[in-house]
Design a protein around this motif. Structure first.
Motif: not given
Length: 130
Positions: A16-20, A25-27
């Motif tokens: 999920s972190l990789a997707f977002y 393009g979120m941090r």
């Protein structure tokens, strides 16, 4: 008062972190493990939490997946160009489930993408004022 965050339960935090971060393009703003409760909270967004709403990704260590249910709708993100955003998301491995185009019964340009857990993310093209 202001909205601080929206919480989504995720089955695989790294995915999920990789997707977002990599696809949308979120941090990653912060992350905290809670071993006693067997969960991790990770906060992601486009800006600081003090300046705008963010997403809280909650990963319960012993729960690999969730049913989204029929009450949740979507998270909306404003983009400068929904067509270009869809192309970039696809290039980064993201799943576009509704290509960019005018919304039904309106003129606002929208698109929908889906995160690894099946949550819908609506992309709304920023209106230009002539």
């Amino acid at each position: 008062m202001r909205i601080l965050h929206t919480m989504l339960r995720v089955g695989d935090l790294d995915r999920s972190l990789a997707f977002y971060t990599e696809v949308l393009g979120m941090r990653e703003l912060r992350r905290q493990d809670y071993p006693g409760g067997r969960f991790t909270l990770a906060f992601v967004g486009y800006g600081l939490e003090s300046e705008g709403a963010v997403l809280e990704l909650t990963h319960n260590w012993d729960t690999p997946s969730y049913d989204i249910g029929n009450g949740f709708g979507h998270v909306a993100i404003e983009v400068p160009d929904a067509y270009a955003a869809c192309e970039q998301i696809k290039k980064r491995g993201g799943k576009v489930v509704r290509e960019a185009g005018p919304m039904k019964h309106g003129t606002t340009v929208i698109a929908f993408v889906e995160d690894p857990d099946g949550y819908k993310i609506e992309l709304i093209q920023k209106k230009t004022h002539a």
